[in-house]
Design an enzyme around this catalytic site. Structure first.
Site, PDB file in Angstrom:
ATOM      1  N   HIS A  81       0.847  -1.193   0.000  1.00  0.00           N
ATOM      2  CA  HIS A  81       0.000   0.000   0.000  1.00  0.00           C
ATOM      3  C   HIS A  81       0.877   1.235   0.000  1.00  0.00           C
ATOM      4  CE1 HIS A  81      -3.396   2.658   0.789  1.00  0.00           C
ATOM      5  NE2 HIS A  81      -2.587   3.291   1.603  1.00  0.00           N
ATOM      6  N   ASP A 160     -15.673   2.050   6.215  1.00  0.00           N
ATOM      7  CA  ASP A 160     -14.594   2.902   5.715  1.00  0.00           C
ATOM      8  C   ASP A 160     -15.054   3.723   4.518  1.00  0.00           C
ATOM      9  OD1 ASP A 160     -11.725   3.730   5.305  1.00  0.00           O
ATOM     10  OD2 ASP A 160     -12.104   2.687   3.415  1.00  0.00           O
ATOM     11  N   ARG A 167     -14.819  12.245   5.701  1.00  0.00           N
ATOM     12  CA  ARG A 167     -13.509  12.827   6.024  1.00  0.00           C
ATOM     13  C   ARG A 167     -13.062  13.767   4.922  1.00  0.00           C
ATOM     14  NH1 ARG A 167      -9.715   8.113   6.450  1.00  0.00           N
ATOM     15  NH2 ARG A 167      -8.155   9.746   6.764  1.00  0.00           N
ATOM     16  N   SER A 182      -8.370   3.369   8.338  1.00  0.00           N
ATOM     17  CA  SER A 182      -8.865   3.273   6.967  1.00  0.00           C
ATOM     18  C   SER A 182      -7.994   2.337   6.133  1.00  0.00           C
ATOM     19  CB  SER A 182      -8.892   4.674   6.340  1.00  0.00           C
ATOM     20  OG  SER A 182      -9.295   4.604   4.985  1.00  0.00           O
ATOM     21  N   LYS A 186      -8.963  -2.063   5.303  1.00  0.00           N
ATOM     22  CA  LYS A 186      -9.095  -2.579   3.933  1.00  0.00           C
ATOM     23  C   LYS A 186      -8.052  -3.648   3.644  1.00  0.00           C
ATOM     24  CE  LYS A 186      -9.018   1.441   1.697  1.00  0.00           C
ATOM     25  NZ  LYS A 186      -9.237   2.533   2.644  1.00  0.00           N
TER      26      LYS A 186
END
Length: 427
Positions: A81, A160, A167, A182, A186
């Site tokens: 990520h 989320d 947000r 968040s 995921k």
């Protein structure tokens, strides 16, 4: 639970229990907690923060608000990520490298917003590419080809999805506990065993300072460990764009160049390093040196390119007809010297103005629009030399975009060092 009382408790700086957080989040998903109440909660967290225990409770609540993928076997699965940046396209390179190494990569990706690009937008610039496979097809392809790229489905972390939308419009994006929950909810939902994080720092990143990026990396690693996952974080430079191409189909072309053993040096370096850490977590190499050697071999022999093409075909994509912009405009250097800086955020905004990104989540992207930067920090430049090429289909914002690019590429008489790409590895 009375939502207002829980909000007041967090506003007062008190620690919330796991049950309170879970009940509040579930209430929001089911509709008993209103948008304005969740907005107030998010703002309270933004100002008051969360303890490690609270952050983990929030991550779990978001994770279990939907389906957690279970592949049903003991095969090791590793994902990567990135916190996002300009020209950050490594996912399209490292997933096939790591899959070709024999490690499964279940990759659920997101879209770009603002000056940063998104993996889904790049993939959707490939004609026909389907990023909305259901979870059964997703799991089948991961097992067959070793990798699959999809977007966040309605089954994965619905809390989320709803909370991030709030947000984005309430100014609470840059909050470490919320970022951690968040991202990790995921990633944990993918059914992975290990995760490599690329935490960006610099002018083009959300975390501008190295200290802030390292703090975020530390918190993400802690949440991953609480979830029983092995996590490695690389803090990397985003003071200038990664690679040369910024814009969706342009970035896909650059990924194909890199997968063919060519491509920009910085993009190749980072892709190999991220892949190596994933290979190490997947236990396909004994140490990081061996993992790097394997990653380079898979890149240079064409094995990774072959795997990428297989993944694209499996998801109905056609690499032969990538969209091309109708017009190009060359930005010329106004003086000779050496490039002192290529300000990533300004380049990202210029690309957005040309149509390559979104100002709002519902904006339509021009997949062929973007910028190719020909000069990077430390490169020599002659007066009148092309420093960047702009690709566009409508000239509405061309003047503003070209001016931004010209101002973003700073030239000085003295040569400066290239910025260090990989700043720190954290475990």
């Amino acid at each position: 639970m009375i939502p207002a009382e829980l909000i007041k408790k967090k506003r007062g700086g008190m620690e919330l229990s796991e049950t309170e957080i879970k009940t509040f989040v579930n209430g929001y998903v089911l509709g008993s907690v209103a948008d304005y109440q969740m907005s107030a909660f998010l703002m309270a967290v933004y100002f008051r923060g969360m303890t490690k225990k609270e952050t983990w409770s929030l991550t779990q609540a978001m994770l279990h608000s939907g389906t957690v993928v279970n592949f049903g076997d003991s095969t090791l699965r590793v994902d990567k990520h990135s916190t996002g940046g300009v020209g950050d396209k490594t996912s399209l390179i490292i997933a096939p490298i790591v899959a070709a190494a024999g490690i499964q990569v279940p990759m659920i990706s997101g879209r770009g917003l603002g000056h940063t690009g998104g993996t889904l937008d790049k993939l959707e610039s490939i004609p026909g590419f389907d990023v909305w496979l259901d979870l059964v097809k997703f799991q089948t392809q991961v097992k067959k080809l070793g990798a699959c790229f999809i977007g966040q489905t309605k089954e994965i972390c619905p809390a989320d999805k709803k909370m991030y939308a709030l947000r984005d419009v309430t100014g609470t994006v840059e909050c470490i506990p919320l970022i951690c929950a968040s991202i990790m909810s995921k990633k944990l939902a993918e059914g992975i065993d290990g995760l490599v994080l690329d935490v960006k720092t610099g002018a083009g990143a959300f975390m501008k300072s190295k200290a802030a990026a390292q703090n975020l990396a530390k918190n993400l690693i802690e949440v991953g460990e609480l979830g029983g996952k092995k996590v490695v974080a690389l803090v990397t430079d985003m003071s200038q764009p990664l690679g040369n191409a910024i814009g969706n189909s342009l970035e896909v072309e650059e990924c194909l160049e890199t997968l063919s053993g060519r491509g920009p040096a910085d993009l190749r370096e980072l892709s190999i390093e991220l892949s190596a850490h994933m290979i190490l977590l997947g236990k396909k190499a004994k140490n990081i040196l061996a993992a790097r050697t394997l990653a380079k071999e898979l890149l240079d022999t064409g094995a990774a390119l072959t795997r990428f093409k297989e993944i694209v075909r499996a998801q109905n994509g056609n690499l032969d007809n990538l969209p091309k912009a109708k017009f190009v405009y060359e930005v010329l250097a106004s003086r000779k010297g050496f490039v002192r800086a290529v300000q990533a955020e300004q380049i990202g905004i210029a690309s957005l103005l040309l149509g390559a990104g979104r100002m709002r989540a519902d904006d339509k992207i021009d997949h062929s629009a973007g910028i190719v930067v020909h000069k990077k920090v430390s490169d020599k430049v002659e007066k009148g030399e092309v420093i960047a090429t702009l690709y566009y289909n409508t000239g509405d914002s061309l003047e503003k975009a070209s001016q931004l690019v010209k101002e973003a590429v700073l030239i000085s008489l003295q040569k400066v060092k290239r910025p260090r790409l990989i700043i720190k590895v954290m475990k």
